[in-house]
Motif scaffolding. Structure first.
Motif, PDB file in Angstrom:
ATOM      1  N   UNK A   1      -6.299  25.663 -27.658  1.00 19.21           N
ATOM      2  CA  UNK A   1      -7.172  25.367 -26.615  1.00 19.21           C
ATOM      3  C   UNK A   1      -6.130  24.676 -25.387  1.00 19.21           C
ATOM      4  N   UNK A   2      -5.085  23.833 -26.048  1.00 28.10           N
ATOM      5  CA  UNK A   2      -4.213  23.105 -25.103  1.00 28.10           C
ATOM      6  C   UNK A   2      -3.200  23.996 -24.350  1.00 28.10           C
ATOM      7  N   UNK A   3      -2.848  25.257 -25.023  1.00 27.26           N
ATOM      8  CA  UNK A   3      -2.077  26.054 -24.495  1.00 27.26           C
ATOM      9  C   UNK A   3      -2.656  26.814 -23.406  1.00 27.26           C
ATOM     10  N   UNK A   4      -4.011  27.376 -23.509  1.00 25.23           N
ATOM     11  CA  UNK A   4      -4.818  27.952 -22.517  1.00 25.23           C
ATOM     12  C   UNK A   4      -5.035  27.105 -21.337  1.00 25.23           C
TER      13      UNK A   4
ATOM     14  N   UNK B   1      -2.736  19.845 -17.092  1.00 24.56           N
ATOM     15  CA  UNK B   1      -1.553  19.306 -17.906  1.00 24.56           C
ATOM     16  C   UNK B   1      -1.993  18.469 -19.062  1.00 24.56           C
ATOM     17  N   UNK B   2      -2.225  19.070 -19.937  1.00 25.97           N
ATOM     18  CA  UNK B   2      -2.925  18.409 -21.184  1.00 25.97           C
ATOM     19  C   UNK B   2      -2.098  18.307 -22.538  1.00 25.97           C
ATOM     20  N   UNK B   3      -1.977  17.476 -23.172  1.00 27.19           N
ATOM     21  CA  UNK B   3      -1.190  17.361 -24.618  1.00 27.19           C
ATOM     22  C   UNK B   3      -1.875  17.162 -25.590  1.00 27.19           C
ATOM     23  N   UNK B   4      -1.516  17.618 -26.833  1.00 28.48           N
ATOM     24  CA  UNK B   4      -2.210  17.131 -27.972  1.00 28.48           C
ATOM     25  C   UNK B   4      -1.561  16.358 -28.876  1.00 28.48           C
ATOM     26  N   UNK B   5      -2.505  15.149 -29.266  1.00 28.31           N
ATOM     27  CA  UNK B   5      -1.647  14.148 -30.373  1.00 28.31           C
ATOM     28  C   UNK B   5      -2.235  14.216 -31.537  1.00 28.31           C
TER      29      UNK B   5
END
Length: 394
Positions: free
Chosen positions: A279-282, A289-293
């Protein structure tokens, strides 16, 4: 390059345990972890693994048997899930208080009642105060790697604590993926002989579990806390060593995806991380501008590493697949508490609890939840602290 085979998550754990060469495995079968110990029993029966397989009458006895063997100097392993983990909870504390390394895999399943065989993280996070190192895998390869690393981490003289590894039942446990198994001799050299702080083998008088004065007990508890802090560097070192030798390095206590220029960070743990990352890549493609931790180690909680990622971001949304009834998700609670040590001006903090009792949360759901959250923050319509139980129905 090792041997690449298609394995379920449960079998991946079993093959990692085989390479660690424990002397004793004790277990009581419970869905969905049963295939882990069934495969290990098969390996012992066929002479592939030189271990004593103890079939006990309960999960409480399973960990008690491992504890006794470990105290006597033997590398041990067990696996459990859900009600079984709750039943052995007394010995979960015994093992950590004794500072004796044991490795246990939790194939997560929802806690009853009502009766439910699907997974969330309730059983795993329920052990957070027990003094074990706690890690959670995202896929089958990481389940293999973490299980093998767990022996190295727990037996480090700076740690000497038991380690539990979590994987989601059925989603990882029963799903087949390619898994690379490293060379046995190389693992032997890297892992080495069993290390532990003491051995009770009858050669000298040594007591365990006796009555202590309050100050002595507090000292022992403090020692566990110190070992947890020491474990942070040990975990990173082991991850580095493992990466150099076997080609897979995960980032230590956390893993990050698209975090460098992110204004919003989504925090998560476990198998559904893959859906979030998709979902982050989409979202990135659509201008968000979202990242995943990803939390890899839940205990010790990696607050220093998390702070380095989220400092300066506008918002943090934490996805919990468990709930502390009457409060919030457990990871969210740790995030807010930990980050408050660094700043009085926390970013917009949101907690979304979802996927409880095995409810399926897919990439599209993450996309919609995060997009809605970011849009509300940008529009000035989001409170600084936000909690929602996302009850997805199809």
């Amino acid at each position: 390059m090792g041997l690449k085979v298609a394995l379920t998550g449960n079998y991946a754990v079993a093959y990692a345990v085989k390479l660690a060469k424990p002397g004793v495995i004790a277990a009581y079968p419970i869905t969905p972890q049963t295939p882990v110990v069934e495969k290990l029993a098969e390996m012992v029966e066929q002479g592939e693994l030189n271990a004593r397989m103890i079939r006990v009458e309960s999960e409480h006895s399973a960990l008690a048997a491992c504890f006794g063997a470990a105290v006597a100097g033997v590398r041990t392993f067990t696996a459990t899930s859900s009600q079984g983990l709750l039943y052995m909870h007394e010995f979960v504390h015994w093992v950590s208080r004794a500072r004796i390394p044991v490795v246990m895999v939790i194939v997560s399943r929802t806690i009853n009642t009502p009766w439910n065989i699907w997974p969330d993280h309730s059983d795993f996070v329920d052990q957070r105060d027990a003094g074990w190192i706690m890690a959670y895998a995202m896929d089958n390869q990481e389940a293999f790697d973490l299980t093998l690393q767990a022996f190295k981490i727990g037996e480090d003289p700076a740690v000497y604590l038991p380690v539990m590894i979590g994987i989601e039942g059925f989603i990882i446990g029963h799903t087949t993926m390619p898994v690379e198994i490293p060379d046995e001799q190389l693992v032997d050299q890297w892992l080495g002989e069993r290390k532990q702080p003491y051995v009770i083998d009858g050669s000298e008088p040594l007591g365990l579990g006796g009555l202590t004065f309050p100050e002595d007990t507090e000292d022992m508890f403090y020692g566990i806390q110190e070992a947890m802090e020491n474990a942070k560097e040990v975990i990173k070192r082991v991850d580095d060593e493992y990466g150099k030798l076997f080609g897979r390095k995960y980032g230590g206590l956390i893993s990050c995806y698209e975090c460098n220029d992110a204004k919003y960070i989504a925090v998560i743990m476990g198998a559904w991380s893959g859906d979030l990352i998709e979902a982050i890549y989409k979202l990135r493609d659509d201008g968000y501008p979202v990242g995943a931790l990803r939390i890899r180690f839940y205990r010790p909680f990696p607050v220093e590493d998390v702070w380095e990622i989220v400092r300066g971001v506008k918002g943090v949304v934490v996805f919990d697949r468990a709930i502390s009834f009457g409060a919030w998700g457990q990871i969210y609670t740790d995030m807010v508490t930990g980050l408050s040590l660094y700043t009085r001006n926390l970013p917009h903090m949101a907690n979304i609890v979802a996927g409880i009792a095995g409810v399926n949360v897919v990439s599209e759901d993450f996309y919609n939840m995060i997009k809605s959250y970011v849009d509300m923050v940008e529009a000035g319509k989001m409170e600084r602290n936000f909690f929602r139980w996302e009850r997805i129905r199809r």
